[in-house]
Motif scaffolding. Structure first.
Motif, PDB file in Angstrom:
ATOM      1  N   PRO A 126      -6.594  -2.371   4.844  1.00 41.32           N
ATOM      2  CA  PRO A 126      -5.808  -1.364   4.119  1.00 41.32           C
ATOM      3  C   PRO A 126      -6.576  -0.086   3.824  1.00 41.32           C
ATOM      4  O   PRO A 126      -5.973   0.991   3.770  1.00 41.32           O
ATOM      5  CB  PRO A 126      -5.402  -2.083   2.827  1.00 41.32           C
ATOM      6  N   VAL A 127      -7.882  -0.174   3.635  1.00 40.40           N
ATOM      7  CA  VAL A 127      -8.676   1.041   3.430  1.00 40.40           C
ATOM      8  C   VAL A 127      -8.614   1.920   4.677  1.00 40.40           C
ATOM      9  O   VAL A 127      -8.440   3.142   4.606  1.00 40.40           O
ATOM     10  CB  VAL A 127     -10.132   0.696   3.075  1.00 40.40           C
ATOM     11  N   LYS A 128      -8.739   1.309   5.849  1.00 44.89           N
ATOM     12  CA  LYS A 128      -8.699   2.071   7.100  1.00 44.89           C
ATOM     13  C   LYS A 128      -7.316   2.664   7.335  1.00 44.89           C
ATOM     14  O   LYS A 128      -7.192   3.798   7.818  1.00 44.89           O
ATOM     15  CB  LYS A 128      -9.083   1.162   8.279  1.00 44.89           C
ATOM     16  N   ILE A 129      -6.277   1.929   6.992  1.00 41.52           N
ATOM     17  CA  ILE A 129      -4.925   2.483   7.118  1.00 41.52           C
ATOM     18  C   ILE A 129      -4.784   3.727   6.253  1.00 41.52           C
ATOM     19  O   ILE A 129      -4.289   4.768   6.698  1.00 41.52           O
ATOM     20  CB  ILE A 129      -3.866   1.434   6.719  1.00 41.52           C
ATOM     21  N   ALA A 130      -5.224   3.633   4.989  1.00 40.37           N
ATOM     22  CA  ALA A 130      -5.104   4.759   4.068  1.00 40.37           C
ATOM     23  C   ALA A 130      -5.837   5.981   4.605  1.00 40.37           C
ATOM     24  O   ALA A 130      -5.325   7.112   4.570  1.00 40.37           O
ATOM     25  CB  ALA A 130      -5.635   4.369   2.692  1.00 40.37           C
ATOM     26  N   GLU A 131      -7.029   5.781   5.116  1.00 39.16           N
ATOM     27  CA  GLU A 131      -7.821   6.913   5.599  1.00 39.16           C
ATOM     28  C   GLU A 131      -7.283   7.456   6.920  1.00 39.16           C
ATOM     29  O   GLU A 131      -7.211   8.678   7.120  1.00 39.16           O
ATOM     30  CB  GLU A 131      -9.281   6.494   5.725  1.00 39.16           C
ATOM     31  N   ASP A 132      -6.917   6.569   7.838  1.00 43.97           N
ATOM     32  CA  ASP A 132      -6.437   7.027   9.143  1.00 43.97           C
ATOM     33  C   ASP A 132      -5.179   7.879   9.020  1.00 43.97           C
ATOM     34  O   ASP A 132      -5.053   8.925   9.677  1.00 43.97           O
ATOM     35  CB  ASP A 132      -6.142   5.830  10.054  1.00 43.97           C
ATOM     36  N   PHE A 133      -4.237   7.451   8.188  1.00 42.50           N
ATOM     37  CA  PHE A 133      -2.980   8.196   8.117  1.00 42.50           C
ATOM     38  C   PHE A 133      -3.084   9.431   7.237  1.00 42.50           C
ATOM     39  O   PHE A 133      -2.337  10.398   7.442  1.00 42.50           O
ATOM     40  CB  PHE A 133      -1.847   7.265   7.690  1.00 42.50           C
ATOM     41  N   ASP A 156       4.791  10.116   9.021  1.00 36.96           N
ATOM     42  CA  ASP A 156       5.046   9.002   8.118  1.00 36.96           C
ATOM     43  C   ASP A 156       4.616   7.720   8.818  1.00 36.96           C
ATOM     44  O   ASP A 156       4.111   7.752   9.941  1.00 36.96           O
ATOM     45  CB  ASP A 156       6.479   8.963   7.578  1.00 36.96           C
ATOM     46  N   VAL A 157       4.789   6.601   8.152  1.00 35.15           N
ATOM     47  CA  VAL A 157       4.244   5.347   8.682  1.00 35.15           C
ATOM     48  C   VAL A 157       5.195   4.199   8.366  1.00 35.15           C
ATOM     49  O   VAL A 157       5.808   4.174   7.289  1.00 35.15           O
ATOM     50  CB  VAL A 157       2.832   5.073   8.105  1.00 35.15           C
ATOM     51  N   MET A 158       5.357   3.305   9.323  1.00 33.12           N
ATOM     52  CA  MET A 158       6.158   2.111   9.102  1.00 33.12           C
ATOM     53  C   MET A 158       5.228   0.909   9.030  1.00 33.12           C
ATOM     54  O   MET A 158       4.512   0.613   9.984  1.00 33.12           O
ATOM     55  CB  MET A 158       7.174   1.914  10.231  1.00 33.12           C
ATOM     56  N   MET A 159       5.229   0.231   7.901  1.00 31.92           N
ATOM     57  CA  MET A 159       4.412  -0.960   7.717  1.00 31.92           C
ATOM     58  C   MET A 159       5.195  -2.194   8.157  1.00 31.92           C
ATOM     59  O   MET A 159       6.383  -2.327   7.851  1.00 31.92           O
ATOM     60  CB  MET A 159       4.014  -1.122   6.252  1.00 31.92           C
ATOM     61  N   LEU A 203      -0.332 -11.321   2.731  1.00 32.14           N
ATOM     62  CA  LEU A 203      -1.156 -10.229   3.254  1.00 32.14           C
ATOM     63  C   LEU A 203      -0.403  -8.908   3.205  1.00 32.14           C
ATOM     64  O   LEU A 203      -0.962  -7.868   2.816  1.00 32.14           O
ATOM     65  CB  LEU A 203      -1.583 -10.538   4.691  1.00 32.14           C
ATOM     66  N   ALA A 204       0.861  -8.926   3.609  1.00 33.43           N
ATOM     67  CA  ALA A 204       1.658  -7.700   3.601  1.00 33.43           C
ATOM     68  C   ALA A 204       1.795  -7.139   2.199  1.00 33.43           C
ATOM     69  O   ALA A 204       1.676  -5.919   1.985  1.00 33.43           O
ATOM     70  CB  ALA A 204       3.035  -7.972   4.213  1.00 33.43           C
ATOM     71  N   LEU A 205       2.023  -7.993   1.231  1.00 33.47           N
ATOM     72  CA  LEU A 205       2.211  -7.533  -0.145  1.00 33.47           C
ATOM     73  C   LEU A 205       0.918  -7.001  -0.743  1.00 33.47           C
ATOM     74  O   LEU A 205       0.887  -5.920  -1.343  1.00 33.47           O
ATOM     75  CB  LEU A 205       2.764  -8.673  -0.996  1.00 33.47           C
ATOM     76  N   GLU A 206      -0.165  -7.766  -0.592  1.00 33.03           N
ATOM     77  CA  GLU A 206      -1.427  -7.350  -1.208  1.00 33.03           C
ATOM     78  C   GLU A 206      -2.002  -6.112  -0.529  1.00 33.03           C
ATOM     79  O   GLU A 206      -2.465  -5.176  -1.202  1.00 33.03           O
ATOM     80  CB  GLU A 206      -2.439  -8.492  -1.152  1.00 33.03           C
ATOM     81  N   ASN A 207      -2.009  -6.104   0.794  1.00 31.90           N
ATOM     82  CA  ASN A 207      -2.609  -4.973   1.507  1.00 31.90           C
ATOM     83  C   ASN A 207      -1.873  -3.669   1.235  1.00 31.90           C
ATOM     84  O   ASN A 207      -2.491  -2.611   1.068  1.00 31.90           O
ATOM     85  CB  ASN A 207      -2.641  -5.253   3.007  1.00 31.90           C
ATOM     86  N   TYR A 208      -0.549  -3.744   1.176  1.00 35.11           N
ATOM     87  CA  TYR A 208       0.167  -2.494   0.915  1.00 35.11           C
ATOM     88  C   TYR A 208      -0.045  -2.017  -0.515  1.00 35.11           C
ATOM     89  O   TYR A 208      -0.122  -0.816  -0.777  1.00 35.11           O
ATOM     90  CB  TYR A 208       1.665  -2.611   1.202  1.00 35.11           C
ATOM     91  N   ASN A 209      -0.147  -2.933  -1.448  1.00 34.57           N
ATOM     92  CA  ASN A 209      -0.430  -2.516  -2.817  1.00 34.57           C
ATOM     93  C   ASN A 209      -1.709  -1.696  -2.885  1.00 34.57           C
ATOM     94  O   ASN A 209      -1.782  -0.683  -3.591  1.00 34.57           O
ATOM     95  CB  ASN A 209      -0.540  -3.741  -3.725  1.00 34.57           C
ATOM     96  N   LEU A 210      -2.706  -2.112  -2.112  1.00 29.16           N
ATOM     97  CA  LEU A 210      -3.960  -1.367  -2.106  1.00 29.16           C
ATOM     98  C   LEU A 210      -3.800  -0.016  -1.419  1.00 29.16           C
ATOM     99  O   LEU A 210      -4.292   1.003  -1.918  1.00 29.16           O
ATOM    100  CB  LEU A 210      -5.064  -2.187  -1.414  1.00 29.16           C
ATOM    101  N   VAL A 211      -3.112   0.025  -0.291  1.00 29.20           N
ATOM    102  CA  VAL A 211      -2.864   1.312   0.387  1.00 29.20           C
ATOM    103  C   VAL A 211      -2.155   2.267  -0.558  1.00 29.20           C
ATOM    104  O   VAL A 211      -2.522   3.447  -0.689  1.00 29.20           O
ATOM    105  CB  VAL A 211      -2.032   1.100   1.665  1.00 29.20           C
ATOM    106  N   HIS A 212      -1.135   1.774  -1.223  1.00 24.95           N
ATOM    107  CA  HIS A 212      -0.353   2.604  -2.141  1.00 24.95           C
ATOM    108  C   HIS A 212      -1.241   3.195  -3.233  1.00 24.95           C
ATOM    109  O   HIS A 212      -1.126   4.394  -3.562  1.00 24.95           O
ATOM    110  CB  HIS A 212       0.748   1.732  -2.761  1.00 24.95           C
ATOM    111  N   ARG A 213      -2.128   2.391  -3.783  1.00 25.48           N
ATOM    112  CA  ARG A 213      -3.008   2.892  -4.830  1.00 25.48           C
ATOM    113  C   ARG A 213      -4.039   3.874  -4.274  1.00 25.48           C
ATOM    114  O   ARG A 213      -4.341   4.899  -4.916  1.00 25.48           O
ATOM    115  CB  ARG A 213      -3.722   1.724  -5.514  1.00 25.48           C
TER     116      ARG A 213
END
Length: 394
Positions: free
Chosen positions: A88-95, A107-110, A132-142
């Motif tokens: 999720p850290v890499k997703i946040a930075e890449d996008f 925009d991005v579709m998870m 995994l989907a729930l936890e990882n996205y919570n981190l991306v969102h934050r």
């Protein structure tokens, strides 16, 4: 209403010629198709993420960054980004980086994807897919909304005072769609955050997706993001067109029969009857697509799958010409005329920035009004009264 295309990037033998493109040829074709999509007036180009043959798009942000440099207007998205197996850290930075490269046209579709073996390849357990989907996205969102994050979860190492970089463009995160074809938990997740829900209705009867979208709309309203009909919905679809339906069916049949996903299964006629796949004239595509509103309500984004199953690049470009010149202008006019004024249009970076600014202004006015009430200051009351109302387009 936003219209566009999405690609899964399959490398498939053309059943009419026996020729199979190389990975390089397929990748270059996808780049050409994306630029053509903007040329014919479409709003969105989206690409999937896969890590297994016969698919090639394993690095969506690399391709989308190139496309951003070659285009000026079209929104660049994914369909989907694997929220379960990517960090999720890499997703946040890449996008966030892609946002800057594309001046906000991102925009991005998870999603969890549809390939089970990908989980162990990236050290994950498929049995934990939803968690995994729930936890990882919570981190991306934050990470997109907080400058410094302290975080601890089940599936990755903790973070202490971590700041992802670059920060989102203009301080506004990319709009997120949560894509699903089967999981009510993902519809709930989209509703909880007030994000979009994308139902890629290309495989199953509409009744299945109607239930998912209805759940999302109900929970969107429950969480206070707006009324149910204001929820942000996207739909997938598939079309193949020629001037008359007989030619379309005759030309597309061998590609359908040998498609890597649904080939050697139901007949073309059975599949078109039971799913949104439309093979026919441009008018038939228009008529069929307009019925989606009857089933799913007003929605914001329609994406079509058009470059799959071994179709040659020349044919795909012809399809895009038909879509952009004959189909989308009619659909855009009809859908826009039917959509009530209180139902938002498709999200863009500009609309998100405007909504953020309006919300901040409203909060400032509320604080000022509270101060006036508490102090009884006449001058402050006049200032609040004279402030012009702000019209917000989401």
């Amino acid at each position: 209403m936003q219209f566009g295309i999405f690609t899964v990037g399959d490398v498939t033998t053309d059943p009419t010629t026996g020729q199979t493109p190389t990975e390089h040829e397929r990748i270059k074709a996808m780049l050409t198709i994306a630029q053509k999509a903007e040329e014919v007036g479409l709003d969105v180009f989206a690409q999937g993420e896969h890590h297994n043959p016969p698919f090639v798009p394993s690095s969506p942000t690399t391709m989308l960054g190139y496309i951003a440099a070659k285009t000026d207007r079209i929104i660049l998205s994914t369909s989907t980004t694997l929220i379960t197996t990517n960090d999720p850290v890499k997703i946040a930075e890449d996008f966030a980086m892609l946002q800057h490269v594309a001046d906000g046209r991102v925009d991005v579709m998870m999603g969890r994807g549809n390939t089970g073996p990908v989980y162990p390849w990236f050290g994950k357990d498929i049995r934990q897919g939803i968690n995994l989907a729930l936890e990882n996205y919570n981190l991306v969102h934050r990470l997109w909304r907080e400058d410094f994050v302290d975080w601890e979860g089940q599936f990755r190492t903790p973070l202490q005072g971590f700041q992802s970089t670059p920060r989102p463009l203009d301080g506004v995160a990319p709009f997120v769609w949560h894509g699903s074809i089967r999981s009510p938990e993902i519809a709930e997740q989209a509703a909880y955050y007030g994000d979009g829900f994308f139902a890629n209705n290309i495989f199953w009867p509409k009744e299945h997706y109607m239930r998912l979208i209805q759940l999302y709309r109900q929970r969107f309203e429950h969480y206070g993001h707006g009324t149910a009909d204001q929820a942000i919905v996207g739909l997938g679809g598939q079309v193949f067109m020629r001037k008359n339906s007989q030619d379309a069916v005759r030309e597309f049949r061998p590609y359908f029969d040998n498609a890597p996903v649904y080939g050697h299964g139901p007949s073309l006629e059975e599949f078109t009857e039971q799913t949104p796949l439309t093979v026919g004239s441009p008018q038939e595509v228009i008529d069929r697509t307009l019925t989606f509103r009857d089933s799913f309500g007003d929605y914001q984004r329609q994406l079509f799958l058009m470059d799959h199953a071994g179709l040659p690049l020349k044919t795909v470009l012809e399809q895009l010409d038909i879509l952009g010149e004959e189909v989308v202008p009619v659909l855009r006019k009809e859908f826009d005329a039917l959509r009530p004024a209180h139902v938002p249009d498709g999200p863009t970076h500009e609309s998100l920035v405007a909504a953020r600014d309006a919300a901040e202004l409203a909060e400032d006015l509320a604080v000022a009004e509270t101060t006036v009430t508490e102090t009884g200051t006449a001058s402050a009351t006049e200032t609040v009264t004279e402030t012009e109302p702000v019209e917000v387009e989401r």
